[in-house]
Design an enzyme around this catalytic site. Sequence first.
Site, PDB file in Angstrom:
ATOM      1  N   TRP A 105      30.674  32.036  73.011  1.00 48.08           N
ATOM      2  CA  TRP A 105      31.138  30.701  72.610  1.00 48.08           C
ATOM      3  C   TRP A 105      30.425  30.167  71.397  1.00 48.08           C
ATOM      4  CZ3 TRP A 105      35.761  29.659  73.489  1.00 48.08           C
ATOM      5  CH2 TRP A 105      36.391  30.065  74.660  1.00 48.08           C
ATOM      6  N   ASP A 175      26.711  21.996  72.846  1.00 45.23           N
ATOM      7  CA  ASP A 175      27.910  22.299  73.631  1.00 45.23           C
ATOM      8  C   ASP A 175      27.450  22.561  75.063  1.00 45.23           C
ATOM      9  OD1 ASP A 175      30.067  23.431  74.926  1.00 45.23           O
ATOM     10  OD2 ASP A 175      30.510  24.911  73.368  1.00 45.23           O
ATOM     11  N   LYS A 199      35.350  23.315  83.229  1.00 49.70           N
ATOM     12  CA  LYS A 199      34.388  24.219  83.846  1.00 49.70           C
ATOM     13  C   LYS A 199      33.692  23.490  84.998  1.00 49.70           C
ATOM     14  CE  LYS A 199      35.019  27.403  80.564  1.00 49.70           C
ATOM     15  NZ  LYS A 199      34.600  27.397  79.167  1.00 49.70           N
TER      16      LYS A 199
END
Length: 366
Positions: A105, A175, A199
């Site tokens: 990511w 993040d 998530k």
Amino acid sequence: MPSFTGLNFSGGPGALPLEVLLETKEAIARAPGTNQSILGISHRSDWFKNVVLESESYFRQLLNIPSDYHVLQLQGGSTLQFSMIPILLLRGKNKTAEYLRTGYWSAKSIPEAHREGKVELLFDGKDQGYRRLPNKEELKHDPNAAYFHYVSNETVEGLQFHYLPGIKGVPRICDMSSDFLCRPMDIKDFDLVYAHAQKNLGPSGLTVVVIKNSLLKDAPDNVHAMLDYKNHVEMGSIYNTPPVFAMYVTMLVARWLLKTIGGTAKMEQINKRKAEMLYGLLDERPEFFISHARKTDRSIMNVAFRLPNAELEKKFLETATKADFYGLEGHRSIGGLRASLYNAVTEEDTAHLVQFMRDFYKRNRQ
Ligand SMILES: *Cc1c(COP(=O)(O)O)cnc(C)c1O
């Protein structure tokens, strides 16, 4: 209590609390205090504005967010934040942004920053297959950097920071998509934190952004309205039609975390016990359950591992599906297996999984 559905160990969309699923079911028929389904309620109604405010108040309580930070609920996922952040902080500025490439990511966030200006990688774990995070001493920061960006929990590889990287004086941006609210944190250490809902927080459709007001003072002019944080602050996160349903369910999850669980410190205790159960088994049988991440960087949210060969992994997934577990396949970029232990996965569900894995080991060890 049995789970509403099969046991969701997926990397995302993740598990949701049973209590919230039941409330959501009710709200689909009739949203509390209305005569309408949540799926048909106007985003311009006072009822919905209050949902947004209620959500914000839970986030503020959960993280002790001071008044000089805004709490936004935006669209475009965390991926759009990869762009909105450098547009805000790098565009037209003669400065460098610092990034860490620690996994799948964070690697996706970096090319977007390159479009807006200069980028410096302070750490790159790619050649080592993203098996570890940098040690604090490895990071050489520039006090004049535009900002410092990192991913607190690499969802795919199961790597999580257990210290705070970055330096004072450089805006710290994180993040937290896959570990937001899994443990206590001091929001004052950060200038911008973002986490999409799917998530650890709710269904897909929105991204929570907590941004310090001072970060907005040098915003570039002429940014498209949807990409402009200032616009969303002014409009209270209702600039265009927002994902009403997802925002409602996320509010219920935030309320559950605050009122049923009792906050992030309690949540962390539960999450640690879950992670210890699963890593305990991995450490007991390391020749069979082969852990991906370096021990000191292991995530309490995502546990990535392999079995001795691909055939066994296939058999593991097939057997797991029959036993009503789902989402245990590894991310397509690295393969193998992954068990995600997000906030809504209970200790009981985790114990079931560990027992299942023990049985699988006994039947299949060589
Ligand atoms: C899943 C994930 C993303 C991607 O988010 P989208 O909402 O699909 O854009 C970004 N960052 C992290 C850490 C993730 O786990």
